[in-house]
Design a protein around this motif. Structure first.
Motif, PDB file in Angstrom:
ATOM      1  N   VAL A   1     -34.659  61.749 121.535  1.00  0.00           N
ATOM      2  CA  VAL A   1     -33.723  62.356 120.592  1.00  0.00           C
ATOM      3  C   VAL A   1     -32.310  61.871 120.892  1.00  0.00           C
ATOM      4  CG1 VAL A   1     -32.778  64.516 119.689  1.00  0.00           C
ATOM      5  CG2 VAL A   1     -35.202  64.359 120.263  1.00  0.00           C
ATOM      6  N   TYR A   2     -31.855  62.034 122.135  1.00  0.00           N
ATOM      7  CA  TYR A   2     -30.515  61.568 122.491  1.00  0.00           C
ATOM      8  C   TYR A   2     -30.365  61.533 124.005  1.00  0.00           C
ATOM      9  CZ  TYR A   2     -28.565  66.033 124.080  1.00  0.00           C
ATOM     10  OH  TYR A   2     -28.293  67.161 124.794  1.00  0.00           O
ATOM     11  N   THR A   3     -29.280  60.922 124.452  1.00  0.00           N
ATOM     12  CA  THR A   3     -28.942  60.883 125.876  1.00  0.00           C
ATOM     13  C   THR A   3     -27.540  61.451 126.057  1.00  0.00           C
ATOM     14  OG1 THR A   3     -30.328  58.951 126.282  1.00  0.00           O
ATOM     15  CG2 THR A   3     -28.597  59.386 127.879  1.00  0.00           C
ATOM     16  N   ALA A   4     -27.410  62.361 127.004  1.00  0.00           N
ATOM     17  CA  ALA A   4     -26.116  62.943 127.345  1.00  0.00           C
ATOM     18  C   ALA A   4     -25.694  62.399 128.700  1.00  0.00           C
ATOM     19  CB  ALA A   4     -26.216  64.463 127.398  1.00  0.00           C
ATOM     20  N   ALA A   5     -24.513  61.855 128.786  1.00  0.00           N
ATOM     21  CA  ALA A   5     -24.003  61.294 130.037  1.00  0.00           C
ATOM     22  C   ALA A   5     -22.933  62.216 130.622  1.00  0.00           C
ATOM     23  CB  ALA A   5     -23.426  59.911 129.794  1.00  0.00           C
ATOM     24  N   PHE A   6     -22.729  62.103 131.916  1.00  0.00           N
ATOM     25  CA  PHE A   6     -21.787  62.970 132.618  1.00  0.00           C
ATOM     26  C   PHE A   6     -20.358  62.829 132.098  1.00  0.00           C
ATOM     27  CE2 PHE A   6     -21.081  59.049 134.764  1.00  0.00           C
ATOM     28  CZ  PHE A   6     -19.783  59.095 135.243  1.00  0.00           C
TER      29      PHE A   6
ATOM     30  N   VAL B   1     -22.718  64.858 117.611  1.00  0.00           N
ATOM     31  CA  VAL B   1     -23.389  63.783 118.357  1.00  0.00           C
ATOM     32  C   VAL B   1     -24.895  64.038 118.402  1.00  0.00           C
ATOM     33  CG1 VAL B   1     -23.647  62.754 120.650  1.00  0.00           C
ATOM     34  CG2 VAL B   1     -21.367  63.194 119.733  1.00  0.00           C
ATOM     35  N   ILE B   2     -25.284  65.266 118.735  1.00  0.00           N
ATOM     36  CA  ILE B   2     -26.705  65.620 118.827  1.00  0.00           C
ATOM     37  C   ILE B   2     -27.355  65.559 117.443  1.00  0.00           C
ATOM     38  CG2 ILE B   2     -28.327  67.467 119.423  1.00  0.00           C
ATOM     39  CD1 ILE B   2     -26.124  68.405 121.476  1.00  0.00           C
ATOM     40  N   GLY B   3     -26.663  66.066 116.439  1.00  0.00           N
ATOM     41  CA  GLY B   3     -27.202  66.053 115.074  1.00  0.00           C
ATOM     42  C   GLY B   3     -27.456  64.646 114.559  1.00  0.00           C
ATOM     43  N   GLU B   4     -26.494  63.764 114.769  1.00  0.00           N
ATOM     44  CA  GLU B   4     -26.641  62.366 114.324  1.00  0.00           C
ATOM     45  C   GLU B   4     -27.779  61.679 115.067  1.00  0.00           C
ATOM     46  OE1 GLU B   4     -26.263  59.071 112.152  1.00  0.00           O
ATOM     47  OE2 GLU B   4     -25.158  60.919 111.783  1.00  0.00           O
ATOM     48  N   ALA B   5     -27.882  61.927 116.372  1.00  0.00           N
ATOM     49  CA  ALA B   5     -28.956  61.303 117.157  1.00  0.00           C
ATOM     50  C   ALA B   5     -30.330  61.797 116.709  1.00  0.00           C
ATOM     51  CB  ALA B   5     -28.750  61.594 118.645  1.00  0.00           C
ATOM     52  N   GLY B   6     -30.447  63.082 116.432  1.00  0.00           N
ATOM     53  CA  GLY B   6     -31.728  63.629 115.947  1.00  0.00           C
ATOM     54  C   GLY B   6     -32.104  63.077 114.583  1.00  0.00           C
ATOM     55  N   LEU B   7     -31.108  62.854 113.754  1.00  0.00           N
ATOM     56  CA  LEU B   7     -31.340  62.264 112.431  1.00  0.00           C
ATOM     57  C   LEU B   7     -31.831  60.823 112.570  1.00  0.00           C
ATOM     58  CD1 LEU B   7     -31.057  62.883 109.397  1.00  0.00           C
ATOM     59  CD2 LEU B   7     -28.755  61.960 109.529  1.00  0.00           C
ATOM     60  N   ARG B   8     -31.162  60.044 113.431  1.00  0.00           N
ATOM     61  CA  ARG B   8     -31.571  58.647 113.653  1.00  0.00           C
ATOM     62  C   ARG B   8     -32.971  58.563 114.246  1.00  0.00           C
ATOM     63  NH1 ARG B   8     -26.424  57.884 115.854  1.00  0.00           N
ATOM     64  NH2 ARG B   8     -27.360  57.867 117.920  1.00  0.00           N
ATOM     65  N   SER B   9     -33.321  59.498 115.116  1.00  0.00           N
ATOM     66  CA  SER B   9     -34.645  59.454 115.747  1.00  0.00           C
ATOM     67  C   SER B   9     -35.747  59.933 114.808  1.00  0.00           C
ATOM     68  CB  SER B   9     -34.654  60.289 117.030  1.00  0.00           C
ATOM     69  OG  SER B   9     -34.566  61.668 116.712  1.00  0.00           O
ATOM     70  N   GLY B  10     -35.379  60.554 113.696  1.00  0.00           N
ATOM     71  CA  GLY B  10     -36.366  61.022 112.725  1.00  0.00           C
ATOM     72  C   GLY B  10     -36.945  62.388 113.050  1.00  0.00           C
ATOM     73  N   VAL B  11     -36.372  63.090 114.022  1.00  0.00           N
ATOM     74  CA  VAL B  11     -36.878  64.416 114.392  1.00  0.00           C
ATOM     75  C   VAL B  11     -36.520  65.448 113.334  1.00  0.00           C
ATOM     76  CG1 VAL B  11     -36.747  66.240 116.128  1.00  0.00           C
ATOM     77  CG2 VAL B  11     -36.883  63.873 116.840  1.00  0.00           C
TER      78      VAL B  11
ATOM     79  N   ALA C   1     -27.886  70.693 131.705  1.00  0.00           N
ATOM     80  CA  ALA C   1     -27.941  71.991 131.039  1.00  0.00           C
ATOM     81  C   ALA C   1     -27.983  71.828 129.519  1.00  0.00           C
ATOM     82  CB  ALA C   1     -26.749  72.847 131.450  1.00  0.00           C
ATOM     83  N   GLU C   2     -27.196  70.886 128.998  1.00  0.00           N
ATOM     84  CA  GLU C   2     -27.201  70.659 127.552  1.00  0.00           C
ATOM     85  C   GLU C   2     -28.564  70.152 127.092  1.00  0.00           C
ATOM     86  OE1 GLU C   2     -23.906  68.779 124.911  1.00  0.00           O
ATOM     87  OE2 GLU C   2     -25.435  67.215 125.248  1.00  0.00           O
ATOM     88  N   CYS C   3     -29.148  69.225 127.845  1.00  0.00           N
ATOM     89  CA  CYS C   3     -30.461  68.688 127.498  1.00  0.00           C
ATOM     90  C   CYS C   3     -31.505  69.805 127.475  1.00  0.00           C
ATOM     91  CB  CYS C   3     -30.856  67.598 128.499  1.00  0.00           C
ATOM     92  SG  CYS C   3     -32.415  66.799 128.108  1.00  0.00           S
ATOM     93  N   ARG C   4     -31.490  70.655 128.473  1.00  0.00           N
ATOM     94  CA  ARG C   4     -32.451  71.772 128.525  1.00  0.00           C
ATOM     95  C   ARG C   4     -32.219  72.762 127.394  1.00  0.00           C
ATOM     96  NH1 ARG C   4     -32.520  72.876 135.029  1.00  0.00           N
ATOM     97  NH2 ARG C   4     -33.866  71.113 135.549  1.00  0.00           N
ATOM     98  N   LYS C   5     -30.958  73.000 127.056  1.00  0.00           N
ATOM     99  CA  LYS C   5     -30.631  73.936 125.978  1.00  0.00           C
ATOM    100  C   LYS C   5     -31.145  73.417 124.638  1.00  0.00           C
ATOM    101  CE  LYS C   5     -26.712  76.258 123.798  1.00  0.00           C
ATOM    102  NZ  LYS C   5     -25.254  76.443 123.817  1.00  0.00           N
TER     103      LYS C   5
END
Length: 133
Positions: A87-92, A45-55, A100-104
């Motif tokens: 980059v992405y949004t993490a929901a509960f 999920v994080i990898g795909e979001a970072g790819l879409r955002s161009g980071v 914690a995931e966002c900070r990591k």
């Protein structure tokens, strides 16, 4: 003949002086590194979001015993991006501790030089959006 030789010498000197500056201005090759180990399914999920955002330009996920490793390819940054990039949004309901995931992820990106700084913006119904510069 002398003026042609002098002109050639001057042109060669200018080219020699300017060549390193031109080489520095061009972007270097991407750096590939481990961004971290995340819960099963979260690295993708994080990898795909970072790819879409161009980071980053590419990512891979390697599953292990403790979770999924996220490996990304990105241009190493020493100066901040011109504007904040989401980059992405993490929901509960997607992850046990989205803050914690966002900070990591944010701290790993700074350590790897994928971005220069980050912040986690809280949203409604505990969600955290990772913004980077």
């Amino acid at each position: 003949m002398r003026s042609i030789t002098r002109g050639a010498v001057v042109a060669a000197a200018v080219a020699t002086v300017l060549a390193p500056a031109a080489a520095q201005a061009s972007p270097g090759p991407d750096t590939t590194g481990l961004m971290g180990t995340f819960g099963f399914g979260r690295a993708d999920v994080i990898g795909e979001a970072g790819l879409r955002s161009g980071v980053w330009s590419a990512y891979a996920v390697r599953s292990g015993f403790a979770g999924d490793d996220l490996i990304v390819s990105y241009p190493a940054r020493t100066t901040p991006l011109a504007s904040e990039t989401v980059v992405y949004t993490a929901a509960f309901n997607e992850v046990a501790d989205p803050q914690a995931e966002c900070r990591k992820v944010g701290a790993a990106g700074v350590a790897q030089r994928a971005w220069v700084s980050f912040r986690c913006r809280t949203g409604f119904v505990p969600s955290y959006t990772l913004l980077v510069r």
